[in-house]
Each structure stands twice: as C-alpha cells, then as structure tokens.
Design an enzyme around this catalytic site. Structure first.
Site, short mmCIF file in Angstrom:
data_model
loop_
_atom_site.label_atom_id
_atom_site.label_comp_id
_atom_site.label_asym_id
_atom_site.label_seq_id
_atom_site.Cartn_x
_atom_site.Cartn_y
_atom_site.Cartn_z
N ASP A 136 -7.76 -3.96 -4.86
CA ASP A 136 -7.30 -2.68 -4.36
C ASP A 136 -5.90 -2.33 -4.87
O ASP A 136 -5.54 -1.15 -5.04
CB ASP A 136 -7.24 -2.66 -2.83
CG ASP A 136 -8.35 -3.42 -2.14
OD1 ASP A 136 -8.76 -4.48 -2.66
OD2 ASP A 136 -8.78 -3.00 -1.06
N ASP A 182 0.80 -1.23 0.00
CA ASP A 182 0.00 0.00 0.00
C ASP A 182 0.84 1.28 0.00
O ASP A 182 0.36 2.34 0.42
CB ASP A 182 -0.94 -0.01 1.21
CG ASP A 182 -2.15 -0.90 0.98
OD1 ASP A 182 -2.66 -0.92 -0.15
OD2 ASP A 182 -2.57 -1.58 1.93
#
Length: 401
Positions: A179, A119
């Site tokens: 994601d 991330d």
C-alpha cells in the site's frame, strides 16, 4: 495528462516525454455510463451532507448492523471523502462541490505534522493535493510540503524504504507494505513543487527496494515485507490482510499496479513499467476467471466462488490500468479497465440513490482475516472509482509530454 491539467495532486500528473507515441484509444464495445454515475454521486453526496454536515467527521464504511462509520482526521482513510468531492467538482462542473470539498479538506490540516503514520499521502495528497490541483490555494501547497517533509522522516537509509506500520512490533521489525507505494506520490509532487530532488530520490529508493522483494515467481505480490532495520536484510515476506502468506490479496495486487505505474510516470525508469505490467497481467489473468471481472478479496480464498468480493480492489486496479495503458503497448489494459468499470456501474455494485449510507459502491472488503469491513461500502472504493471515471472521461485527450 493534458497540459492544462498538469498540476500537483492529480493522479495522472505529469505524463512526461517519451519516445513512444501514446497508445491509441482502443475501440471498445463497452461504454461506461459516466453521466449516470456523476448524477448518482451528486445525489448520494448531497444527501450525505444534508444529514451529516460535520466536516470533522469523515465517512469510512458501514458496520455490519448498517450503522455509518465515521472517523477523525487521524484515520488513514480520512482524506478520501474530500478527494471524492474534489473529483466530483471536476466531473460535474457544478460550483457547489469545491466549497464542500474544501470544508472536508481543511479539517485535516493537523495531520501534516504527524510522524507516526506512513499514510500522509492517502490522507493529504488525496485531499489537499486534489484541492491544490483545482484551486492553486497557496495554503494547500504549504500543507502538502510540510506533509512531505514529515513523511520523509520515516525513511531508513539502511533499509532503503519508508517504514509502514508502527504497531505489532513483536511481529514485524520494520514492515513495508505494498500500500505504501501510493504514498510516494506525495514525495514526488513535493520535488516538482520545490525543485528539491531529495523527496523524489527518497521515493524512488523506496520503490526500488520494494521491487526487489515484492513479487513471487508468478508475479503475485506479498503484502508485508519485514526488514531488519539495523542491517536492511529482508527477514520475512508475509500477509496481514490476505488469506495466507503465500496467497495473493486482491487489493494488494491492485496497489502494485497503481503504485508501480505512478512511479514509472515520475521516474521513467523502465523497471517500474515492467513491474506494473507484471502486476497487471497477474491481476487480469485471475479476474478473467470471474464473469464480471470484480475480484474476490483474495485470489486464493478457499471458499471461491462464495468468497466476498472487493470492489475497492477493482476500482483501484481500473484506475491504475487506465494510466498504465498510456505507457504500455498492450491495448488490453484499457479494455480491461473499461470492463471493470462497466461492472461497477451496474446495480449489483452501484448503490441506488438514498441507500448504502450514501456511498457509491457496494461489496468491498477491508480486512477479512480480522473480520472487519466485509461486504460493505468503503470510502476509498468510491475514490478510485471516481478517479477512474475521470481518467476514462479524459482519456482521449491525455498526452505524454
């Protein structure tokens, strides 16, 4: 994006040359009250900063008892609030916001070397990337390039993708979640900044692997693709945050709209434009059944219409749809984004000044199966809402170059 805005970190950067002319701005009966929302955002965030000035703590959400949830830089959501402040700086034009955004950005520096998360795009592209777009600070550029180099270490050439989570090793051998498409933007941008195409090649390879398996026959999306890291074979396609393995998690579908659109922007590969349209068409077919167009947390939740909504999915989808409408011939994408933003701008979703722990949007859902963050504000809902407002406000002058 308009030439003056072509820079690293802005999520509409750069819109490359194409044979087709940009879609004309469709006439719309709906108008998003951008000025009202900007004023609300300034009031909310100024109040937040007066009460919580510590820039090492980053707002994330609200507990079920109403307490504010803040995180350290290590949390995957830590970069969004800085990004919110950078967008507010651009939307408002007020000089105090870049300084405040920089304070929350620069406490994230250590994350550039962390190899245990996929991330880094969410954490650093949305903070340092947005900051570099505004300031051209060379120190921000250096952080971004180091972050891209770190993220690239999670790429497995046998699988052809960047590993997502390291947790639940007993459940997933090599998970790749939808994601993760959004984190690829950091790699594409690093190639633009350095001229080193290795980063972009890694990102495109990941996206191509993702595309092979992400969709079901009806173009709804799986959340988690689980691979054998030794052979690259797909083992399972399941969910983690959706209702069931065969259901469609709304935010995952929004990530697909946004992610494949961004990859098309960066590669001009028509496969990704087609994928973005498939994801968008499914999302819009489902939200067309909902009067205000704000999705339930999962399109197959068994308790619809009493199921929790997810404003974060709506905001991310709206931002992605606005960009998609620049490339795709369907004018419905712009109109759909406008309808979503109009609903998010109503008192049902837009918080009154001084409420909602100073977040903008209400009624998001983080992880329903884990009973976590249900019907609460989420910082990334605000981020994509503000980004969508930026795209909406500048839509007419955005050009394909």
């Amino acid at each position: 994006m308009a030439l003056a805005l072509l820079c690293f970190g802005i999520s509409l950067s750069p819109l490359h040359a194409q044979k087709k002319q940009p879609a004309k701005l469709p006439s719309a009966k709906l108008a998003v009250p951008v000025a009202t929302i900007i004023a609300r955002a300034e009031a909310q965030y100024a109040a937040y900063l007066r009460r919580y000035p510590d820039s090492t703590q980053h707002p994330r959400s609200t507990e079920s008892d109403g307490r504010l949830v803040r995180t350290t830089s290590r949390n995957w959501t830590s970069g969004f609030f800085a990004g919110n402040l950078w967008y507010l700086a651009r939307l408002s034009g007020q000089p105090q916001w870049p300084r405040r955004a920089a304070a929350f950005t620069e406490t994230l520096d250590a994350e550039k070397n962390v190899t245990t998360t996929h991330d880094l795009g969410f954490i650093l592209n949305n903070s340092y990337g947005q900051g570099y777009a505004v300031t051209k600070n060379p120190q921000y550029r250096a952080v971004l390039l180091q972050a891209a180099a770190t993220l690239a270490k999670r790429f497995n050439p046998k699988v052809g993708a960047i590993r997502s989570w390291d947790h639940h090793a007993e459940v997933w051998s090599y998970p790749v979640i939808v994601d993760n498409l959004l984190n690829l933007e950091l790699l594409f941008a690093a190639s633009r900044l350095t001229g080193d195409t290795t980063y972009a090649h890694t990102a495109k390879t990941h996206a191509a692997t993702d595309l092979k398996y992400r969709f079901r026959a009806d173009f709804s999306t799986y959340h988690v693709l689980n691979f054998d890291p030794a052979t690259g074979k797909l083992l399972t396609a399941v969910t983690h945050q959706g209702f069931a393995d065969n259901s469609c998690w709304a935010r995952g579908q929004a990530w697909a709209i946004y992610g494949y659109t961004m990859v098309y922007r960066e590669t001009h590969d028509p496969r990704f434009l087609t994928a973005a349209q498939h994801a968008a068409d499914y999302f819009l077919a489902q939200t067309a059944k909902i009067p205000d167009r704000i999705p339930y947390w999962d399109f197959n939740a068994p308790d619809i219409p009493k199921a929790p909504r997810d404003a974060s999915a709506a905001a991310a989808a709206a931002s992605g749809l606005l960009e998609l409408s620049k490339y795709a011939p369907k004018k419905t994408y712009y109109a759909a984004a406008t309808a979503i933003l109009t609903s998010l701008s109503t008192p049902e979703y837009l918080a009154a000044a001084g409420t909602n722990n100073y977040f903008l949007l209400k009624h998001s859902t983080g992880n329903k199966p884990s009973n976590s963050e249900i019907d609460v504000p989420l910082v990334y809902a605000d981020y994509y809402f503000l980004e969508a407002l930026w795209r909406y406000q500048n839509y007419a002058q955005l050009t394909l170059n």
